[in-house]
Enzyme design. Structure first.
Site, mmCIF file in Angstrom:
data_model
loop_
_atom_site.group_PDB
_atom_site.id
_atom_site.type_symbol
_atom_site.label_atom_id
_atom_site.label_comp_id
_atom_site.label_asym_id
_atom_site.label_seq_id
_atom_site.Cartn_x
_atom_site.Cartn_y
_atom_site.Cartn_z
ATOM 1 N N VAL A 219 -15.473 -38.985 -28.150
ATOM 2 C CA VAL A 219 -16.420 -38.401 -29.107
ATOM 3 C C VAL A 219 -16.069 -36.941 -29.382
ATOM 4 O O VAL A 219 -15.912 -36.155 -28.447
ATOM 5 C CB VAL A 219 -17.860 -38.491 -28.565
ATOM 6 C CG1 VAL A 219 -18.839 -37.847 -29.545
ATOM 7 C CG2 VAL A 219 -18.245 -39.949 -28.317
ATOM 8 N N ASP A 220 -15.932 -36.601 -30.671
ATOM 9 C CA ASP A 220 -15.672 -35.205 -31.066
ATOM 10 C C ASP A 220 -14.523 -34.620 -30.251
ATOM 11 O O ASP A 220 -14.600 -33.493 -29.756
ATOM 12 C CB ASP A 220 -16.919 -34.339 -30.868
ATOM 13 C CG ASP A 220 -18.121 -34.817 -31.662
ATOM 14 O OD1 ASP A 220 -17.934 -35.605 -32.607
ATOM 15 O OD2 ASP A 220 -19.251 -34.399 -31.343
ATOM 16 N N PHE A 221 -13.436 -35.346 -30.139
ATOM 17 C CA PHE A 221 -12.429 -34.886 -29.185
ATOM 18 C C PHE A 221 -11.523 -33.782 -29.712
ATOM 19 O O PHE A 221 -10.693 -33.244 -28.973
ATOM 20 C CB PHE A 221 -11.667 -36.037 -28.523
ATOM 21 C CG PHE A 221 -10.776 -36.896 -29.379
ATOM 22 C CD1 PHE A 221 -9.454 -36.567 -29.588
ATOM 23 C CD2 PHE A 221 -11.252 -38.098 -29.905
ATOM 24 C CE1 PHE A 221 -8.612 -37.391 -30.307
ATOM 25 C CE2 PHE A 221 -10.420 -38.940 -30.625
ATOM 26 C CZ PHE A 221 -9.096 -38.584 -30.841
#
Length: 364
Positions: A219-221
């Protein structure tokens, strides 16, 4: 010969001395096979580009110092942090920390006044690994990173950066765990592999360049307010029960000069969205990038309906089943050829002033 004649001859000689000017406005080529020759032609060593580069950087590169580090502590210093502590604040010369292969289990921070530092892995086929398991619960999200860089003119070559904290399960509070936070200006990363799950790379602020890298997460890396180019880099969405989200760029207003540019990259792994509108004016560009069928057909996520008119998520000449634009969200724009020529270049990060080829350290 008169003095005037001698001066005229000297002036003529000077006029014909070649000065290499780095034209960072040249568009990045669409053909990945041409990338290295194109890059090498533009980003040449400092010795032939002094006229266009930041003067302080030119001076720093002429005075490089090498510090050797070994994972067993038998190098010039016992730890990475000890080596960094030895570098004075307001440092004015390049300091290269040269790493032998092995695991370096430390949480490392380079403060904002320790400029011109390079992390160099001696063996690109057996890269040193910086590893730590910090989490947001213990340090806060952006300070959980295994490596934090707040200074300018940082560079990393042949390095793995890992946050070894377990994958967030949606139940543990503060399970986010960054591997790298880059908050300094004018930083470069060559053949660097960055591993984590949620919030792997905090590309926080400043101009940055990534080439031949690998970044993985869930997630949102890749998140933050940097203005950064990712070239020939693999973005790997770690498979799981929920789709991954690759980017969460944090531009708040149209006037902010930030954004992420992914050019000639590859998106691999499990199901994923290219990004979400974390902030109202988030800006992310994908061009000439290979997208597998893991990419969700809509491509992008709006966090709030009102972001539809303010986000900038253009795509240009991407390839593969995941690049099909037929079902893309309606707020996604295709760049025109003219727009692409203007924006998909190293000029967007002013590369001619500071970007150098990866340092090669000769060791006895």
């Amino acid at each position: 010969m008169s003095c005037i004649a001698v001066e005229a001859v000297l002036l003529g000689i000077l006029l014909y001395i070649p000065i290499v000017l780095s034209d960072d406005r040249a568009p990045i080529p669409a053909n990945s096979a041409q990338l290295n020759s194109w890059f090498d032609g533009i980003i040449q060593p400092v010795a032939v580009r002094k006229a266009t580069m930041d003067p302080a950087l030119v001076t720093a590169e002429g005075q490089a110092k090498v510090i050797k580090l070994k994972s067993d502590g038998s190098g010039d210093f016992k730890s990475i942090n000890e080596a960094i502590k030895s570098i004075p604040d307001d440092n004015t010369k390049r300091v290269i920390l040269s790493f032998s292969p092995g695991n370096y289990s430390e949480k490392v921070k380079i403060g904002m006044y320790k400029h011109y530092i390079t992390f160099y892995g001696e063996d690109p086929n057996n890269m040193p690994i910086l590893v730590f398991g910090g989490t947001a619960a213990e340090y806060g999200t952006v300070d959980s990173a295994t490596l934090i860089v707040e200074s300018n003119y940082f560079s990393a070559v042949n390095l793995k950066i890992v946050n070894s904290a377990p994958r967030p399960d949606g139940k543990r509070v503060g399970a986010q765990a960054a591997a790298l936070r880059i908050s300094g200006d004018k930083a470069s990363f060559y053949n660097v592999k960055i591993y984590g799950f949620q919030d792997t790379l905090c590309d926080d602020k400043g101009k940055h360049f990534y080439k031949d890298c690998y970044i993985e997460g869930t997630v949102d890396f890749i998140f933050g307010s940097g203005k950064s180019i990712f070239l020939n880099t693999e973005l790997h969405a770690v498979p799981g029960d929920q789709p991954a989200i690759i980017t969460a760029q944090a531009r708040k207003t149209e006037s902010e000069d930030t954004g992420y540019y992914f050019v000639n990259c590859r998106v691999t792994g499990g199901g994923a969205f290219l990004g979400r509108s974390w902030m109202p004016a988030a800006k992310v560009v994908f061009a000439y990038t290979e997208m597998g069928d893991a990419i969700h057909p809509e491509g992008w996520i709006l966090v709030k309906p009102e972001h539809e008119s303010t986000v900038r998520f253009p795509e240009y000449n991407n390839k593969g089943p995941g690049a099909n634009m037929e079902k893309r969200a309606k707020f996604v724009k295709r760049l025109s050829d003219a727009e692409a020529k203007q924006s998909i270049s190293l000029g967007s990060i002013e590369a001619s002033k500071w970007l150098l080829p990866p340092r090669v350290v000769g060791l006895p």
